[in-house]
Design a protein around this motif. Structure first.
Motif, PDB file in Angstrom:
ATOM      1  N   TYR A 231      -3.424  -9.959   6.139  1.00 30.84           N
ATOM      2  CA  TYR A 231      -4.411  -8.908   6.325  1.00 30.84           C
ATOM      3  C   TYR A 231      -4.478  -8.006   5.093  1.00 30.84           C
ATOM      4  O   TYR A 231      -5.545  -7.850   4.500  1.00 30.84           O
ATOM      5  CB  TYR A 231      -4.072  -8.081   7.577  1.00 30.84           C
ATOM      6  CG  TYR A 231      -5.232  -7.276   8.084  1.00 30.84           C
ATOM      7  CD1 TYR A 231      -5.998  -7.713   9.158  1.00 30.84           C
ATOM      8  CD2 TYR A 231      -5.580  -6.081   7.468  1.00 30.84           C
ATOM      9  CE1 TYR A 231      -7.068  -6.980   9.600  1.00 30.84           C
ATOM     10  CE2 TYR A 231      -6.655  -5.348   7.902  1.00 30.84           C
ATOM     11  CZ  TYR A 231      -7.395  -5.797   8.970  1.00 30.84           C
ATOM     12  OH  TYR A 231      -8.469  -5.055   9.397  1.00 30.84           O
ATOM     13  N   ALA A 232      -3.342  -7.423   4.702  1.00 31.44           N
ATOM     14  CA  ALA A 232      -3.337  -6.511   3.552  1.00 31.44           C
ATOM     15  C   ALA A 232      -3.562  -7.279   2.254  1.00 31.44           C
ATOM     16  O   ALA A 232      -4.311  -6.840   1.388  1.00 31.44           O
ATOM     17  CB  ALA A 232      -2.008  -5.754   3.495  1.00 31.44           C
TER      18      ALA A 232
ATOM     19  N   ARG B  30      -1.724  -0.220   5.679  1.00 27.31           N
ATOM     20  CA  ARG B  30      -1.594  -1.214   6.754  1.00 27.31           C
ATOM     21  C   ARG B  30      -0.203  -1.213   7.372  1.00 27.31           C
ATOM     22  O   ARG B  30      -0.028  -1.492   8.547  1.00 27.31           O
ATOM     23  CB  ARG B  30      -1.877  -2.633   6.230  1.00 27.31           C
ATOM     24  CG  ARG B  30      -3.290  -2.927   5.889  1.00 27.31           C
ATOM     25  CD  ARG B  30      -4.235  -2.770   7.033  1.00 27.31           C
ATOM     26  NE  ARG B  30      -3.848  -3.548   8.211  1.00 27.31           N
ATOM     27  CZ  ARG B  30      -4.341  -3.356   9.413  1.00 27.31           C
ATOM     28  NH1 ARG B  30      -5.219  -2.401   9.626  1.00 27.31           N
ATOM     29  NH2 ARG B  30      -3.951  -4.090  10.428  1.00 27.31           N
TER      30      ARG B  30
ATOM     31  N   SER C 210      -1.034  -0.894  11.166  1.00 22.47           N
ATOM     32  CA  SER C 210      -0.970  -2.123  11.973  1.00 22.47           C
ATOM     33  C   SER C 210      -0.003  -1.962  13.149  1.00 22.47           C
ATOM     34  O   SER C 210      -0.237  -2.499  14.230  1.00 22.47           O
ATOM     35  CB  SER C 210      -0.573  -3.322  11.120  1.00 22.47           C
ATOM     36  OG  SER C 210       0.751  -3.168  10.662  1.00 22.47           O
TER      37      SER C 210
END
Lengths: 224, 216
Positions: free
Chosen positions: A24-25, A72, A76
């Motif tokens: 994701y990051a 994140r 997250s």
């Protein structure tokens, strides 16, 4: 010390494995780097731009790339509802140190990538003292990771995370950004390594102060 | 069985000047169980969070003594196991990965994988141990939460709505865990299931604790 460091290392490995699986990051950061570098190349074109300006542009790319991915680490956990899970597994300081280590490795890898791409793509950006340049990249990464980690922990509780992160980060990181820009300029001017000691001392002091304050404040931020 | 004392003294919680509960005090010893009852919104989960050290009370304190020594608030997590809707697993990891990760972060020194597999067998999710948690049903996730909460053999087990999402077989396993916990430590259950009340040595009904009006 082992009470803090061993859980912190496992939290770092947890975040690393999680990032390698979800990406994701990493994907957000890489996309931002490629887009920002392409924009800089198109906008500079054949213009004759001084090395001080090019040093500034490099750190603008690094700052905003970091802003797009470093939050994140805490956001997250909030989004997945795993904050309580971590609170039940370890002391707040271990969580902070684990997240700090993850952000440091992430931003250092990213900064090395950005620096290499920038050196390859921007022909007028020539480093005459590589030792100053790479020490600046390393110490700048330490400072960026330390401040971005505690800011990420604070903004993770807010509703407007995306906008709040760069807004809160900018005033806190301004002294750091001015210092790294200055140190990078020295590396392009062929200054001797000793001439950059003042900048390095500022970066080390900044990192030590931010990490100390973060350790003292984090348990208040971490608890609801 | 370790000698454990868990006490709550004059707990009060306010959110935006609205009093959720006030003057809650109780004391528990090993082998005792305590049920927190009340309707939805009565503050059961808030009280559970305070008891586990996850939320600060507006007033009052929670004290835990193990073998005569008071446990520091930031070390409370070592002695408490929590099963709660707010306690989630990492969905990108498998069930066994979650449990071994939790064991490592907690610093457990015994054979974590062996203990984790035993718990997964007990809660009947061993066959799916290598599948990512995101592929589990809500009942399987609830069973995994039980395994995670019991991995470090906590002296104090706190359960918030423990039987939600579970089928009859799962509920029977939870009842067995409740009986086991009463043998080895302290059991605290927050529930509105009448069947859970039979496990209580003492009951706190938050509906009766609710203050008549907000504080000024």
């Amino acid at each position: 010390m082992k009470d803090f460091s061993a859980p912190a290392i496992h939290i770092f490995f947890k975040d690393s494995h999680s990032e390698l699986r979800t990406r994701y990051a990493m994907n957000a950061l890489l996309m931002f780097v490629v887009t920002a570098l392409a924009l800089v190349l198109f906008s500079v074109g054949n213009e004759v731009v001084g090395t001080d300006v090019l040093s500034g542009i490099l750190w603008v790319i690094i700052f905003f790339s970091g802003m797009s991915g470093l939050s994140r680490t805490f956001v997250s956990e909030e989004e997945r509802g795993t904050v309580v899970t971590l609170q039940l597994l370890s002391r707040p300081t271990s969580v902070l140190l684990g997240k700090l280590l993850f952000n440091f490795v992430l931003i250092l890898s990213l900064n090395v990538l950005i620096a290499v791409l920038y050196l390859l793509m921007v022909s007028r950006f020539v480093i005459l003292t590589p030792s100053i340049f790479w020490v600046t990249i390393f110490l700048g990464s330490c400072s960026l990771a330390s401040s971005s980690t505690i800011i990420a922990a604070i903004i993770a509780k807010a509703n407007t995370k995306g906008t709040l992160y760069p807004v809160l980060s900018f005033p806190i990181m301004l002294p750091l950004l001015l210092t790294v820009m200055n140190a990078t300029r020295l590396s392009t001017e062929g200054a001797a390594f000793s001439e950059a000691f003042g900048e390095f001392q500022i970066l080390v002091s900044y990192t030590v102060v931010v990490i100390t304050v973060s350790i003292l404040l984090f348990s208040f931020v971490w608890k609801d | 069985m370790k000698h454990v004392t868990f006490s709550a003294e004059s707990l009060k919680k306010e959110f935006n000047r609205r009093v959720i509960f006030d003057a809650i005090s109780f004391s528990l010893h090993e082998g005792e169980s305590f049920v927190i009852a009340g309707r939805n919104g009565s503050g059961k989960s808030t009280l559970v969070k305070i008891l586990c050290g996850l939320l600060s009370p507006t007033r009052g304190s929670v004290r835990v003594n193990v073998e005569g020594k008071e446990v520091a608030p930031d070390l409370l997590f070592r002695y408490i196991g929590l099963i709660s809707p707010h306690f989630n697993m990492y969905e990108e990891f498998s069930g066994i990965e979650n449990l071994t990760l939790f064991g490592k972060i907690r610093g457990l020194e015994n054979n974590i994988v062996h203990d984790a597999e035993e718990l997964l067998r007990q809660f009947n999710i061993f066959e799916r141990r290598n599948d990512e948690v995101r592929t589990y049903s809500s009942g399987m996730k609830q069973r995994l939460k039980f395994a995670a909460a019991l991995l470090h053999r906590p002296e104090i087990l706190v359960m918030d709505e423990p039987t939600s999402n579970l089928d009859e077989e799962g509920i029977a396993t939870v009842r067995f865990v409740m009986e086991q916990q009463r043998q080895r430590g302290i059991l605290i259950i927050a529930t509105n299931e009448k069947d859970d009340l039979k496990y209580a040595d003492s009951i706190l009904n938050l509906d009766e604790q609710r203050p008549a009006k907000s504080s000024s």
